[in-house]
Design a protein around this motif. Structure first.
Motif, PDB file in Angstrom:
ATOM      1  N   THR A 165      29.299   9.096  98.585  1.00  0.00           N
ATOM      2  CA  THR A 165      30.281   8.036  98.324  1.00  0.00           C
ATOM      3  C   THR A 165      31.679   8.524  98.673  1.00  0.00           C
ATOM      4  N   GLY A 166      32.593   7.569  98.712  1.00  0.00           N
ATOM      5  CA  GLY A 166      33.997   7.907  98.921  1.00  0.00           C
ATOM      6  C   GLY A 166      34.488   8.866  97.847  1.00  0.00           C
ATOM      7  N   SER A 167      34.083   8.632  96.599  1.00  0.00           N
ATOM      8  CA  SER A 167      34.513   9.517  95.510  1.00  0.00           C
ATOM      9  C   SER A 167      33.965  10.931  95.684  1.00  0.00           C
ATOM     10  N   ASP A 168      32.764  11.035  96.230  1.00  0.00           N
ATOM     11  CA  ASP A 168      32.216  12.382  96.479  1.00  0.00           C
ATOM     12  C   ASP A 168      33.124  13.142  97.436  1.00  0.00           C
ATOM     13  N   LEU A 169      33.721  12.435  98.386  1.00  0.00           N
ATOM     14  CA  LEU A 169      34.598  13.089  99.361  1.00  0.00           C
ATOM     15  C   LEU A 169      36.006  13.300  98.821  1.00  0.00           C
ATOM     16  N   VAL A 170      36.514  12.268  98.162  1.00  0.00           N
ATOM     17  CA  VAL A 170      37.945  12.262  97.801  1.00  0.00           C
ATOM     18  C   VAL A 170      38.185  12.909  96.441  1.00  0.00           C
ATOM     19  N   GLY A 171      37.332  12.591  95.481  1.00  0.00           N
ATOM     20  CA  GLY A 171      37.501  13.151  94.138  1.00  0.00           C
ATOM     21  C   GLY A 171      37.365  12.084  93.083  1.00  0.00           C
ATOM     22  N   ARG A 172      37.374  12.512  91.845  1.00  0.00           N
ATOM     23  CA  ARG A 172      37.194  11.562  90.742  1.00  0.00           C
ATOM     24  C   ARG A 172      37.780  12.135  89.459  1.00  0.00           C
ATOM     25  N   TYR A 173      37.968  11.247  88.486  1.00  0.00           N
ATOM     26  CA  TYR A 173      38.353  11.693  87.147  1.00  0.00           C
ATOM     27  C   TYR A 173      37.111  12.123  86.384  1.00  0.00           C
ATOM     28  N   LEU A 174      37.215  13.260  85.734  1.00  0.00           N
ATOM     29  CA  LEU A 174      36.110  13.730  84.905  1.00  0.00           C
ATOM     30  C   LEU A 174      36.616  13.936  83.482  1.00  0.00           C
ATOM     31  N   ILE A 175      35.732  13.724  82.536  1.00  0.00           N
ATOM     32  CA  ILE A 175      36.121  13.924  81.139  1.00  0.00           C
ATOM     33  C   ILE A 175      35.782  15.357  80.749  1.00  0.00           C
ATOM     34  N   LYS A 176      36.810  16.072  80.288  1.00  0.00           N
ATOM     35  CA  LYS A 176      36.606  17.459  79.882  1.00  0.00           C
ATOM     36  C   LYS A 176      37.160  17.580  78.473  1.00  0.00           C
ATOM     37  N   GLY A 177      36.271  17.765  77.489  1.00  0.00           N
ATOM     38  CA  GLY A 177      36.704  17.757  76.096  1.00  0.00           C
ATOM     39  C   GLY A 177      37.266  16.383  75.777  1.00  0.00           C
ATOM     40  N   ASP A 178      38.506  16.338  75.283  1.00  0.00           N
ATOM     41  CA  ASP A 178      39.086  15.024  75.034  1.00  0.00           C
ATOM     42  C   ASP A 178      40.137  14.680  76.092  1.00  0.00           C
ATOM     43  N   GLU A 179      40.033  15.358  77.223  1.00  0.00           N
ATOM     44  CA  GLU A 179      40.973  15.108  78.326  1.00  0.00           C
ATOM     45  C   GLU A 179      40.252  14.455  79.494  1.00  0.00           C
ATOM     46  N   THR A 180      41.018  13.703  80.263  1.00  0.00           N
ATOM     47  CA  THR A 180      40.482  13.190  81.526  1.00  0.00           C
ATOM     48  C   THR A 180      41.251  13.885  82.637  1.00  0.00           C
ATOM     49  N   ILE A 181      40.537  14.608  83.479  1.00  0.00           N
ATOM     50  CA  ILE A 181      41.247  15.342  84.538  1.00  0.00           C
ATOM     51  C   ILE A 181      40.757  14.914  85.921  1.00  0.00           C
TER      52      ILE A 181
END
Ligand SMILES: Nc1ncnc2c1ncn2[C@@H]1O[C@H](COP(=O)(O)OP(=O)(O)OP(=O)(O)O)[C@@H](O)[C@H]1O
Ligand SMILES: [Mg+2]
Length: 273
Positions: free
Chosen positions: A77-93
């Protein structure tokens, strides 16, 4: 992450077959995206690895030593190439995808077998090939300008399309095409000697047999034997397998299941080796 980064270590061995090294260097310096066209196993991936290393050593501006490779497939997908927000603990990075990493750090992004990717994924590359070399990070709400040294390289094997899969003209015409074929016999023998660990005499004999097998392409052999197959055969022979058994297993077997073609190839083998 969908990509893999390489670029350090010794220079990957690559023997040029025409003017591809100079052409690539000029494309890199002029910020032109490159398309590598050619059959399987003819040295496209090795060439990019070699060039990435060479440009880094030459200190081309922005080249960080990275070659980021992405193997394309229809679920990419486009996100696989470009990037995405991931939830890490209580943060979204935000996590950069391989294309964004390459654009940000001025690396070469190599998209292998690009025709396998869906059209809506492929169009993401378009603005990166324009003069301003931009990558919209839509989900992050920003636009990234590619760092100096960033270069897009795609590869594909024209033989596999069968009219079903192809790149659109609007994509194709954004790239300089470097055509790859099998090397001339004397160059191919040197590759086999070096990569396969056999002596020159055996390397020459294997290439001679392969050239005759390639002529069977006219008799219905869909994929002719590649340099990769000769190298595998040489490696088997170098590790102690008898040369005919090595050829049967590594050079002939992978090519076809057609009994008539296999018989013709075994006849050639018996007559040659
Ligand atoms: N010009 C060359 N110089 C050095 N090695 C080569 C060259 N051409 C082919 N080889 C050898 O052949 C092998 C296969 O080449 P490579 O993986 O680059 O093929 P490819 O064109 O990328 O194939 P595919 O389309 O299947 O990905 C290499 O690992 C290397 O051993
Ligand atoms: Mg490859």
């Amino acid at each position: 992450m969908a990509g893999s980064a390489t670029g350090t270590g010794p220079e990957p061995f690559y023997l040029a077959t025409a003017d591809e090294v100079a052409l690539f260097e000029h494309c890199h310096a002029r910020r032109l995206a490159v398309m590598l066209k050619g059959p399987t196993g003819c040295g496209k991936t090795r060439f990019v690895e070699h060039m990435a290393h060479k440009l880094r050593v030459a200190g081309a501006p922005g080249v960080s030593g990275n070659l980021i490779t992405v193997a394309c497939h229809e679920d990419l997908t486009g996100s696989d190439l470009v990037g995405r927000y991931l939830i890490k603990g209580d943060e979204t990075i935000w996590v950069d995808g391989p294309l964004t990493q390459a654009a940000r750090h001025g690396a070469i992004c190599y998209l292998d077998e690009i025709v396998e990717a869906r059209q809506d994924t492929v169009v993401i590359l378009h603005p990166l090939t324009d003069d301003r070399r931009l990558l919209p990070l839509e989900k992050a709400g920003t636009i990234l300008e590619a760092a100096p040294g960033f270069q897009l390289v795609i590869s594909y094997n024209p033989g596999y399309q069968h009219g079903l899969k192809d790149l659109k003209p609007s994509t194709r015409q954004r790239f300089v095409a470097l055509e790859f074929g099998f090397p001339p016999p004397e160059v191919e023998a040197e590759i086999v000697r070096h990569e396969g660990g056999v002596d020159r005499h055996l390397a020459v004999a294997l290439v001679r047999l392969t050239c005759r097998l390639r002529e069977l392409g006219d008799r219905g052999l869909a994929e002719v034997p590649s340099t990769r197959l000769i190298v595998s055969t040489a490696r088997l022979a170098a590790s102690g397998i008898g040369i005919r058994a090595a050829c049967a297993a590594a050079l002939l077997g992978p090519l076809t299941d057609d009994p008539d073609l296999l018989a013709a190839m075994h006849d050639l083998l018996a007559a040659t080796m």
